[in-house]
Design a protein around this motif. Sequence first.
Motif, PDB file in Angstrom:
ATOM      1  N   PRO A 114       9.532  23.861 -38.940  1.00 53.14           N
ATOM      2  CA  PRO A 114      10.117  22.555 -39.670  1.00 53.14           C
ATOM      3  C   PRO A 114      11.476  22.147 -40.006  1.00 53.14           C
ATOM      4  O   PRO A 114      11.959  21.119 -40.085  1.00 53.14           O
ATOM      5  N   LEU A 115      12.145  23.318 -40.057  1.00 60.05           N
ATOM      6  CA  LEU A 115      13.553  23.168 -40.319  1.00 60.05           C
ATOM      7  C   LEU A 115      14.361  22.940 -39.276  1.00 60.05           C
ATOM      8  O   LEU A 115      15.732  22.925 -39.540  1.00 60.05           O
ATOM      9  N   ALA A 116      14.015  23.165 -38.143  1.00 63.80           N
ATOM     10  CA  ALA A 116      14.864  23.107 -36.702  1.00 63.80           C
ATOM     11  C   ALA A 116      15.530  21.640 -36.689  1.00 63.80           C
ATOM     12  O   ALA A 116      16.564  21.649 -36.040  1.00 63.80           O
ATOM     13  N   GLY A 117      14.910  20.529 -37.302  1.00 64.12           N
ATOM     14  CA  GLY A 117      15.469  19.338 -37.077  1.00 64.12           C
ATOM     15  C   GLY A 117      16.578  19.146 -38.306  1.00 64.12           C
ATOM     16  O   GLY A 117      17.357  18.057 -37.977  1.00 64.12           O
ATOM     17  N   ARG A 118      17.017  19.986 -39.235  1.00 61.86           N
ATOM     18  CA  ARG A 118      17.947  19.642 -40.274  1.00 61.86           C
ATOM     19  C   ARG A 118      19.276  19.675 -39.480  1.00 61.86           C
ATOM     20  O   ARG A 118      19.815  20.371 -38.683  1.00 61.86           O
ATOM     21  N   PRO A 119      20.141  18.720 -40.377  1.00 61.92           N
ATOM     22  CA  PRO A 119      21.469  18.749 -39.703  1.00 61.92           C
ATOM     23  C   PRO A 119      22.211  20.181 -40.137  1.00 61.92           C
ATOM     24  O   PRO A 119      23.178  20.350 -39.370  1.00 61.92           O
ATOM     25  N   HIS A 120      21.939  20.742 -40.892  1.00 59.62           N
ATOM     26  CA  HIS A 120      22.530  22.267 -41.470  1.00 59.62           C
ATOM     27  C   HIS A 120      21.641  22.578 -42.641  1.00 59.62           C
ATOM     28  O   HIS A 120      20.838  22.019 -43.184  1.00 59.62           O
ATOM     29  N   LEU A 121      21.845  24.023 -42.757  1.00 62.78           N
ATOM     30  CA  LEU A 121      21.080  24.726 -43.935  1.00 62.78           C
ATOM     31  C   LEU A 121      21.970  25.751 -44.598  1.00 62.78           C
ATOM     32  O   LEU A 121      23.114  25.882 -43.920  1.00 62.78           O
ATOM     33  N   SER A 122      21.834  25.932 -45.586  1.00 62.35           N
ATOM     34  CA  SER A 122      22.708  26.920 -46.552  1.00 62.35           C
ATOM     35  C   SER A 122      22.174  28.340 -46.105  1.00 62.35           C
ATOM     36  O   SER A 122      21.014  28.362 -45.893  1.00 62.35           O
ATOM     37  N   MET A 123      22.886  29.317 -46.679  1.00 56.08           N
ATOM     38  CA  MET A 123      22.533  30.728 -46.339  1.00 56.08           C
ATOM     39  C   MET A 123      21.573  31.089 -47.496  1.00 56.08           C
ATOM     40  O   MET A 123      20.491  31.783 -47.237  1.00 56.08           O
ATOM     41  N   ALA A 124      21.491  30.303 -48.675  1.00 54.16           N
ATOM     42  CA  ALA A 124      20.430  30.544 -49.738  1.00 54.16           C
ATOM     43  C   ALA A 124      19.033  30.228 -48.952  1.00 54.16           C
ATOM     44  O   ALA A 124      18.242  30.861 -49.354  1.00 54.16           O
ATOM     45  N   GLU A 125      19.258  28.984 -48.482  1.00 50.34           N
ATOM     46  CA  GLU A 125      17.959  28.394 -47.850  1.00 50.34           C
ATOM     47  C   GLU A 125      17.393  29.508 -46.712  1.00 50.34           C
ATOM     48  O   GLU A 125      16.048  29.734 -46.533  1.00 50.34           O
ATOM     49  N   VAL A 126      18.441  29.973 -45.758  1.00 49.66           N
ATOM     50  CA  VAL A 126      18.060  30.945 -44.808  1.00 49.66           C
ATOM     51  C   VAL A 126      17.252  32.254 -45.391  1.00 49.66           C
ATOM     52  O   VAL A 126      16.428  32.706 -44.977  1.00 49.66           O
ATOM     53  N   THR A 127      18.115  32.732 -46.370  1.00 45.43           N
ATOM     54  CA  THR A 127      17.617  34.093 -47.091  1.00 45.43           C
ATOM     55  C   THR A 127      16.166  33.803 -47.757  1.00 45.43           C
ATOM     56  O   THR A 127      15.339  35.018 -47.843  1.00 45.43           O
ATOM     57  N   THR A 128      15.752  32.490 -48.034  1.00 46.97           N
ATOM     58  CA  THR A 128      14.484  32.541 -48.792  1.00 46.97           C
ATOM     59  C   THR A 128      13.237  32.043 -47.640  1.00 46.97           C
ATOM     60  O   THR A 128      12.326  31.687 -48.143  1.00 46.97           O
ATOM     61  N   LEU A 129      13.543  32.064 -46.504  1.00 45.37           N
ATOM     62  CA  LEU A 129      12.460  31.887 -45.255  1.00 45.37           C
ATOM     63  C   LEU A 129      11.559  33.011 -45.236  1.00 45.37           C
ATOM     64  O   LEU A 129      12.000  34.004 -44.538  1.00 45.37           O
ATOM     65  N   THR A 130      10.705  33.206 -46.380  1.00 49.13           N
ATOM     66  CA  THR A 130       9.724  34.309 -46.045  1.00 49.13           C
ATOM     67  C   THR A 130       8.882  34.673 -45.004  1.00 49.13           C
ATOM     68  O   THR A 130       8.544  35.581 -44.489  1.00 49.13           O
ATOM     69  N   ASP A 131       8.696  33.532 -44.376  1.00 49.94           N
ATOM     70  CA  ASP A 131       7.972  33.352 -42.755  1.00 49.94           C
ATOM     71  C   ASP A 131       8.723  33.896 -41.937  1.00 49.94           C
ATOM     72  O   ASP A 131       8.298  34.280 -40.717  1.00 49.94           O
ATOM     73  N   LEU A 132       9.960  33.804 -41.917  1.00 46.40           N
ATOM     74  CA  LEU A 132      11.011  34.159 -40.984  1.00 46.40           C
ATOM     75  C   LEU A 132      12.041  34.997 -41.485  1.00 46.40           C
ATOM     76  O   LEU A 132      13.304  34.586 -41.844  1.00 46.40           O
ATOM     77  N   PRO A 133      11.874  36.450 -41.938  1.00 42.31           N
ATOM     78  CA  PRO A 133      12.913  37.190 -42.508  1.00 42.31           C
ATOM     79  C   PRO A 133      13.928  37.529 -41.553  1.00 42.31           C
ATOM     80  O   PRO A 133      13.952  37.574 -40.492  1.00 42.31           O
ATOM     81  N   LEU A 134      15.049  37.745 -42.350  1.00 40.70           N
ATOM     82  CA  LEU A 134      16.420  38.237 -41.260  1.00 40.70           C
ATOM     83  C   LEU A 134      16.161  39.699 -40.862  1.00 40.70           C
ATOM     84  O   LEU A 134      15.535  40.602 -41.540  1.00 40.70           O
ATOM     85  N   PRO A 135      16.707  39.790 -39.809  1.00 44.19           N
ATOM     86  CA  PRO A 135      16.304  41.216 -39.005  1.00 44.19           C
ATOM     87  C   PRO A 135      17.292  42.232 -39.803  1.00 44.19           C
ATOM     88  O   PRO A 135      18.003  42.193 -40.531  1.00 44.19           O
ATOM     89  N   ARG A 136      16.975  43.518 -39.303  1.00 40.71           N
ATOM     90  CA  ARG A 136      17.500  44.711 -40.221  1.00 40.71           C
ATOM     91  C   ARG A 136      18.256  45.398 -38.877  1.00 40.71           C
ATOM     92  O   ARG A 136      17.374  45.984 -38.096  1.00 40.71           O
ATOM     93  N   TRP A 137      19.494  45.696 -38.856  1.00 37.87           N
ATOM     94  CA  TRP A 137      20.116  46.421 -37.588  1.00 37.87           C
ATOM     95  C   TRP A 137      20.281  47.721 -38.076  1.00 37.87           C
ATOM     96  O   TRP A 137      20.212  48.199 -39.376  1.00 37.87           O
ATOM     97  N   PRO A 138      20.330  48.845 -37.084  1.00 37.00           N
ATOM     98  CA  PRO A 138      20.562  50.163 -37.572  1.00 37.00           C
ATOM     99  C   PRO A 138      21.897  50.095 -38.199  1.00 37.00           C
ATOM    100  O   PRO A 138      22.781  49.733 -38.093  1.00 37.00           O
ATOM    101  N   ARG A 139      21.932  51.463 -39.207  1.00 38.46           N
ATOM    102  CA  ARG A 139      22.995  51.817 -40.038  1.00 38.46           C
ATOM    103  C   ARG A 139      23.725  52.747 -38.958  1.00 38.46           C
ATOM    104  O   ARG A 139      23.155  53.100 -38.235  1.00 38.46           O
TER     105      ARG A 139
END
Length: 279
Positions: free
Chosen positions: A174-199
Amino acid sequence: METRELRYFVAVAEELHFGRAAQRLAMAQPPLSRAIQQLERRLGVVLLHRTARAVALTEAGSVLLREARTALDAVEAAERRTRRAAADLPGVVLATKAGASSELLSKLLAAYAAEPGAVAVEVVLCGPGEQEGLLRDGRADVALLQRPFDTTAGLDTEVLHSEQQVVVLPAGHPLAGRPHLSMAEVTTLTDLPLPRWPRRGGGYRDGPGPQVRDHTQLFQLIALGRACAVVPESLRAHLRDDHATVPVPDAPAVTTVIAWPPHSRSRAVADLVRTATRL
């Protein structure tokens, strides 16, 4: 301090468990515990908080972990560079993250090959964050790094270019057609969590996102609707039709630099750096 003691401490500090650290070092636990205690007595500080259930780094321990890694990298780098110098094989090893700055790398290699006196360049393609380690421990002579993902402290660098970041979403989201998103909006996408990279020391931070090791794995998870990711906009070239990207204007800009050890006296490295900055 001896390098042996530093290796012992780093193992314990990264594992935060004396038993696992002893296993990693292929030694018994009692002598490892004694070695850490002796190191603390000599330094006159407490490096680790120990309880019956947990081991945690003190502030002094966190500082020593950072410094010990740097010192051990320097020792390994000295060994590797000395052996390579004795082999008398001309050439430069360039480390770069797989998929990153592909167009720049291609132009750099072609331009350098046309220079008088150019030597062979071995390109090592790394996973995220690995190229910095290869440069610091002597397995590479020069590297393409990306700030803020990679740390350039203690290295000489030249800035090559900067770019903005985008969020990669599954096509049809649903958000793919937006002209832009903020980092706050990205981090609250509970259905699409950000990945975890190895330390760097191994393992993954806690969190809801999937554990990933490379961009191929990451992009497949995004296409399946299991994650999203904020990446440099140049990575758009590697995406498929089942991905969509949206600019994230408030994400930090990504700056690509060419980096090399400050004590390097290699003419080939100097020529490669000059060619990169000219491009």
